[in-house]
Every structure is written in C-alpha cells, then in structure tokens.
Design a protein around this motif. Structure first.
Motif, PDB file in Angstrom:
ATOM      1  N   THR A 240      -3.952   6.275   1.065  1.00 29.85           N
ATOM      2  CA  THR A 240      -4.511   6.038  -0.274  1.00 29.85           C
ATOM      3  C   THR A 240      -5.697   6.919  -0.612  1.00 29.85           C
ATOM      4  O   THR A 240      -6.210   6.852  -1.735  1.00 29.85           O
ATOM      5  N   ASP A 241      -6.157   7.728   0.354  1.00 26.53           N
ATOM      6  CA  ASP A 241      -7.349   8.555   0.146  1.00 26.53           C
ATOM      7  C   ASP A 241      -8.565   7.686  -0.148  1.00 26.53           C
ATOM      8  O   ASP A 241      -9.535   8.133  -0.767  1.00 26.53           O
ATOM      9  N   LYS A 243      -8.867   5.210  -2.233  1.00 24.00           N
ATOM     10  CA  LYS A 243      -9.032   4.855  -3.647  1.00 24.00           C
ATOM     11  C   LYS A 243      -8.494   3.445  -3.919  1.00 24.00           C
ATOM     12  O   LYS A 243      -7.325   3.159  -3.623  1.00 24.00           O
ATOM     13  N   LEU A 246      -5.008   3.016  -5.517  1.00 22.37           N
ATOM     14  CA  LEU A 246      -3.866   3.298  -4.650  1.00 22.37           C
ATOM     15  C   LEU A 246      -3.708   2.240  -3.568  1.00 22.37           C
ATOM     16  O   LEU A 246      -2.592   1.958  -3.127  1.00 22.37           O
ATOM     17  N   ASN A 273       5.061   3.450   1.039  1.00 24.58           N
ATOM     18  CA  ASN A 273       4.432   4.771   0.978  1.00 24.58           C
ATOM     19  C   ASN A 273       5.462   5.905   0.910  1.00 24.58           C
ATOM     20  O   ASN A 273       5.185   7.029   1.295  1.00 24.58           O
ATOM     21  N   ASN A 279      -0.294   9.487  -1.425  1.00 27.32           N
ATOM     22  CA  ASN A 279      -1.225  10.596  -1.272  1.00 27.32           C
ATOM     23  C   ASN A 279      -0.433  11.885  -1.036  1.00 27.32           C
ATOM     24  O   ASN A 279      -0.022  12.166   0.089  1.00 27.32           O
ATOM     25  N   LYS A 281      -1.176  14.823  -0.628  1.00 21.14           N
ATOM     26  CA  LYS A 281      -1.760  15.785   0.313  1.00 21.14           C
ATOM     27  C   LYS A 281      -1.175  15.640   1.714  1.00 21.14           C
ATOM     28  O   LYS A 281      -1.267  16.556   2.529  1.00 21.14           O
ATOM     29  N   SER A 302      -8.424  15.359   7.670  1.00 23.18           N
ATOM     30  CA  SER A 302      -8.688  14.893   6.301  1.00 23.18           C
ATOM     31  C   SER A 302     -10.178  14.748   6.018  1.00 23.18           C
ATOM     32  O   SER A 302     -10.592  14.661   4.866  1.00 23.18           O
TER      33      SER A 302
END
Length: 303
Positions: A240-241, A243, A246, A273, A279, A281, A302
């Motif tokens: 979710t980075d 966030k 997310l 997911n 995410n 990335k 990351s």
C-alpha cells in the motif's frame, strides 16, 4: 457482504496525523467572524485529506442545534472540490449549489458574488472548504490562477470567514507567489504523509493504525490474520506504500475475495493485491505471496 464493506468503510481511525489536522481545522474555524483566516491541508493522494475534512464536517455538524427551522436552514460549513478548470464564476456556482441556493447560469459573476454573500450571512456559514486545490497550480489553471486567488482573498476579507484549502504539496507554490493571499493562509499548515517504517516511532504509529483496523474487523465479526505482526506489517506497507486509502482498499478487497467473509487469510490478502496490484511500483512482486527473506530485501529497496 456489501453491508460488511459499507460498515468498514464508514469507520474513521483517529490516528495521530488525523488528530493534529482536525485540531488545526478547529483552530482555524474558531477565527471565523473575527478575521478572514485560512489554513492549508497538504499531502499526496491517498493519505486521507478528504477523509479528515469529511470527519470534521460530520462531527462539527452533529454538535450543532437548530440547524433546521421552519424559516431557516443553516449551513455552517460549505465544502466543494475545486473544478478542473477553475474560474471565480465556476467556484461561485459550486458554492451556491452546495448551499442549496438556486441560481441561473446566465447570472454574472457580480450577481453570484452578491448571492453568496447573502448566503454566508443568512445561512450562518462560518467555514468554507476547498478540496483538490492542486487544480489551481499555474500549469493547470493558467490565466485563471490570479483571478481565482484574488476572489478567495476578497471572499475571506469581506465576510471575515475561515477557509481550509486541501491539496497536494505542490499546491503551496500557487499561493506563495501571491503574498497577500499567502499571509492569510499562515494560521495553520498541516502536511500529511504516508506511514513509514523508518523508525521505532513510525513503526509504532503504523502498527497502532493497523491494530485499529483489526478492532473494527473484530467488531464486525470478521477474524483476520494478524495485521500487526512484523512480517505482515512489512507486507501491508509494501502493498500500500503506507497510504490509508490503499490500506482500506486492501482490506475491502480481501473481504470481497474471501470465500468466507468472516475469516480473512493470507491467501485472501494475496488475491486482494492482484488485478491490479495496489502499488504499481512493485511490478509482479506480491508481498503476500513472497517469503520473509524476499520481503525484507524488497523493504530495504523501497526505503
């Protein structure tokens, strides 16, 4: 299942950043009627700016009495999203619509300004919220930037009203170029950031947030894998980075993916997911399918 998802989505988790932001909005709001005062709520997409504004509005209005009478409908807070092609007239029209005040598209800007001033006075408006303020960036708004910013400055001064503007961090630049308006928005600047795992304090904050998510799920009768174990904390962070939007989407999709919505497994989170990954990335790397060593390695990359 739809009721379960709706119930989960309706909950607001008052983590530390959210509490700080709500206090700042309250401080700014309290200046209304004294002097035109503004604050900025900044942060990248997905960190919860809109959620905070909705929570403040809902909580504030719930404490008010006499909002509806036979002769008057009070509107203490007007909240709009800045349109993609902003102009003073477009913003005036959205504010009047939010107030439930009719207008005709043939009305001039001057007529609409008088109507809005009357609405602010007669309907006891004390706070105006402008969300998605990044639409005022010079690259997007172009020639209308100065006109809109001047309009907001006059709106604050003539009505002695509090204004909160929310947008991406880059939004600040569009105000800094206009010193007179910038000075009016120096009451509070709050910048929200995604959760991180770079320090013990940040890990604790993230863990507390996910623990609150677990409690909500438990209250709804949903048993889930531990969201706060060291490895699952890393999995969720990568997916979710960090966030909140997310994270919410991950849990909702896990509920929808589960054969038994009352029991969320690692497989359910892995399915949540995919198609698409939350995410981008990460590419094809799915932290809910990866082994702990691979997760730790990816976590180092990351940071």
């Amino acid at each position: 299942m739809s009721n379960l998802v709706a119930e989960f989505n309706s909950k607001t988790i008052l983590h530390s950043q959210l509490k700080t932001a709500i206090k700042a909005i309250s401080n700014t709001h309290s200046m209304s009627g004294i002097v035109g005062t503004g604050m900025l709520l900044l942060g990248p997409s997905g960190v919860g700016k809109t959620k905070i504004l909705e929570n403040y509005t809902k909580t504030y209005l719930a404490k008010q009495t006499g909002l509806e009478t036979k002769t008057l409908s009070k509107k203490p807070i007007l909240s709009i999203r800045i349109p993609a092609s902003p102009s003073p007239k477009a913003i005036l029209e959205k504010l009047l619509t939010a107030a439930g005040h009719p207008f005709t598209t043939s009305n001039t800007q001057s007529v609409l300004e008088k109507r809005l001033s009357a609405v602010i006075k007669n309907q006891h408006v004390s706070l105006i919220i402008f969300d998605e303020f990044q639409h005022m960036l010079r690259a997007q708004a172009q020639k209308s930037t100065r006109a809109v910013l001047n309009f907001i400055k006059v709106l604050m001064d003539e009505n002695q009203i509090a204004i909160v503007m929310a947008g991406t961090p880059e939004s600040l630049e569009s105000i800094r170029e206009h010193e007179e308006l910038y000075q009016r928005f120096t009451h509070e600047h709050i910048t929200l950031k995604p959760f991180k795992l770079d320090s013990h304090e940040e890990i604790s904050n993230f863990s507390s947030y996910l623990s609150a998510c677990e409690h909500i799920l438990n209250d709804l009768g949903v048993h889930s894998i531990s969201l706060t174990s060291e490895i699952n904390l890393a999995r969720i962070y990568l997916a979710t980075d960090g966030k909140p939007r997310l994270i919410n989407r991950l849990i909702v999709k896990a509920i929808q993916s589960a054969p038994d919505s009352g029991n969320l497994t690692l497989i359910d989170f892995a399915l949540a997911n995919t198609n698409p990954p939350l995410n981008p990335k990460l590419g094809k790397f799915n932290p809910f399918q990866a082994k702990p060593d691979a997760i730790k390695k990816r976590l180092k990359v990351s940071k």
